[in-house]
Scaffold this active site. Structure first.
Site, PDB file in Angstrom:
ATOM      1  N   GLU A   1       0.839  -1.274  -0.060  1.00 12.62           N
ATOM      2  CA  GLU A   1      -0.072   0.176   0.252  1.00 12.62           C
ATOM      3  C   GLU A   1       0.763   1.198   0.028  1.00 12.62           C
ATOM      4  O   GLU A   1       1.679   1.505   1.010  1.00 12.62           O
ATOM      5  CB  GLU A   1      -0.820  -0.189   1.256  1.00 12.62           C
ATOM      6  CG  GLU A   1      -1.770   1.192   1.260  1.00 12.62           C
ATOM      7  CD  GLU A   1      -2.573   1.452   2.695  1.00 12.62           C
ATOM      8  OE1 GLU A   1      -2.730   0.450   3.244  1.00 12.62           O
ATOM      9  OE2 GLU A   1      -2.745   2.593   3.002  1.00 12.62           O
TER      10      GLU A   1
ATOM     11  N   ARG B   1       0.572  10.474   0.211  1.00 17.01           N
ATOM     12  CA  ARG B   1       0.659  11.477   1.100  1.00 17.01           C
ATOM     13  C   ARG B   1       2.109  12.187   0.802  1.00 17.01           C
ATOM     14  O   ARG B   1       2.622  13.211   1.551  1.00 17.01           O
ATOM     15  CB  ARG B   1       0.979  10.720   2.692  1.00 17.01           C
ATOM     16  CG  ARG B   1      -0.300  10.068   3.049  1.00 17.01           C
ATOM     17  CD  ARG B   1      -0.001   9.795   4.583  1.00 17.01           C
ATOM     18  NE  ARG B   1      -0.820   8.663   5.021  1.00 17.01           N
ATOM     19  CZ  ARG B   1      -0.634   7.790   6.078  1.00 17.01           C
ATOM     20  NH1 ARG B   1       0.447   7.764   6.832  1.00 17.01           N
ATOM     21  NH2 ARG B   1      -1.520   6.700   6.033  1.00 17.01           N
TER      22      ARG B   1
ATOM     23  N   LYS C   1     -11.209  -2.168   6.071  1.00 18.77           N
ATOM     24  CA  LYS C   1     -10.044  -1.772   6.923  1.00 18.77           C
ATOM     25  C   LYS C   1     -10.666  -1.207   8.306  1.00 18.77           C
ATOM     26  O   LYS C   1     -11.575  -0.422   8.378  1.00 18.77           O
ATOM     27  CB  LYS C   1      -9.257  -0.624   6.197  1.00 18.77           C
ATOM     28  CG  LYS C   1      -8.257  -0.118   7.010  1.00 18.77           C
ATOM     29  CD  LYS C   1      -7.481   0.855   6.435  1.00 18.77           C
ATOM     30  CE  LYS C   1      -6.548   2.038   6.971  1.00 18.77           C
ATOM     31  NZ  LYS C   1      -5.667   2.518   6.226  1.00 18.77           N
TER      32      LYS C   1
HETATM   33  C1  3PG Z   1      -1.218   4.697   8.425  1.00 18.31           C
HETATM   34  O1  3PG Z   1      -2.030   5.313   8.314  1.00 18.31           O
HETATM   35  O2  3PG Z   1       0.013   5.198   8.338  1.00 18.31           O
HETATM   36  C2  3PG Z   1      -1.268   3.387   8.591  1.00 18.31           C
HETATM   37  O3  3PG Z   1      -2.503   2.987   9.377  1.00 18.31           O
HETATM   38  C3  3PG Z   1      -0.015   2.531   9.472  1.00 18.31           C
HETATM   39  O4  3PG Z   1      -0.105   2.917  10.676  1.00 18.31           O
HETATM   40  P1  3PG Z   1       1.318   2.144  11.893  1.00 18.31           P
HETATM   41  O5  3PG Z   1       2.351   3.401  11.363  1.00 18.31           O
HETATM   42  O6  3PG Z   1       0.624   2.355  12.991  1.00 18.31           O
HETATM   43  O7  3PG Z   1       1.543   0.828  11.243  1.00 18.31           O
END
Ligand code: 3PG
Length: 211
Positions: free
Chosen positions: A45, A49, A132
């Site tokens: 994924e 961002r 999710k």
């Molecule tokens: C995110 O939005 O960055 C993900 O949910 C990942 O979260 P994490 O860094 O807690 O694994």
């Protein structure tokens, strides 16, 4: 159409962990995807961002064996940009009804984020059976998903947000969890230092979780 389950199932079932990638460095894209795939985590994924996120999806989509998706998808424009870049799935932190409706026009499946039973029920009514749980640890974690299993038996979850090697098994042992998402397999420092062997080793450990 409703969520394209036929396309999403092999992606979410490929490995116990989907790495959540926040990357702006295009040069790191191919070696990073390669390391994760070699380590046994083919579903990736790439969050929208960073300015170069779409270019990174394009780059990673060329890596053999990788299923590359976009993350942090919030609107129709990002759905279109994701598909144009070669994403084969999309992930969103939320499930606003407009986004769910917009995504229905495309074959590329969306994995929407929910954090309550009401949101899960609304998404299910809109044709989404893979969801999710976000932000998983903050909204109740494995205990919450365990509580969803009996009243919402048709729904399967990919909890993400605060998932770690220490708590991943709490999720992966539940019947309604298909995989977990997490960023721990892609530490920024290792990417910066081009320590792709280290990332491959982290991926290999993550790929064994629950086995
Ligand atoms: C995110 O939005 O960055 C993900 O949910 C990942 O979260 P994490 O860094 O807690 O694994």
């Amino acid at each position: 159409m409703a969520q394209n389950v036929a396309q999403l199932t092999p992606v979410l079932s490929a490995a116990p962990v989907v790495p959540v990638i926040v990357l702006d460095d295009i040069d790191a894209a191919a070696p990073l995807a390669d390391a994760l795939v070699k380590g046994g985590l083919p579903a990736l994924e790439v969050t929208l961002r960073t300015p170069n996120a779409l270019a990174i999806i394009k780059e990673m989509a060329g890596i053999e064996g990788a299923f590359v998706g976009s993350g942090t998808v919030r609107n129709k424009k990002q759905i279109e940009q994701s598909i144009e870049a070669g994403a084969t799935f999309m992930v969103s932190p939320g499930a606003p009804s407009t986004l769910l409706a917009d995504a229905e026009a495309y074959d590329v499946p969306l994995l929407p984020g929910v954090s309550t039973a009401t949101e899960a029920m609304a998404a299910a009514d809109a044709g989404y059976s893979y969801l999710k749980l976000f932000p998983a640890e903050a909204v109740g974690g494995a205990k919450l998903l365990k509580s969803f299993a009996s009243p919402l038996p048709d729904l399967k979850f990919c909890p993400t947000g605060g998932v770690s090697p220490e708590n991943a098994l709490n999720y992966l042992s539940l019947p309604n969890v298909v995989c977990v998402g997490g960023s721990w397999v892609v530490p920024n420092e290792a990417i910066k230092n081009r320590e792709f062997d280290k990332i491959e080793a982290l991926a290999r450990e993550a790929a064994q979780l629950g086995k």
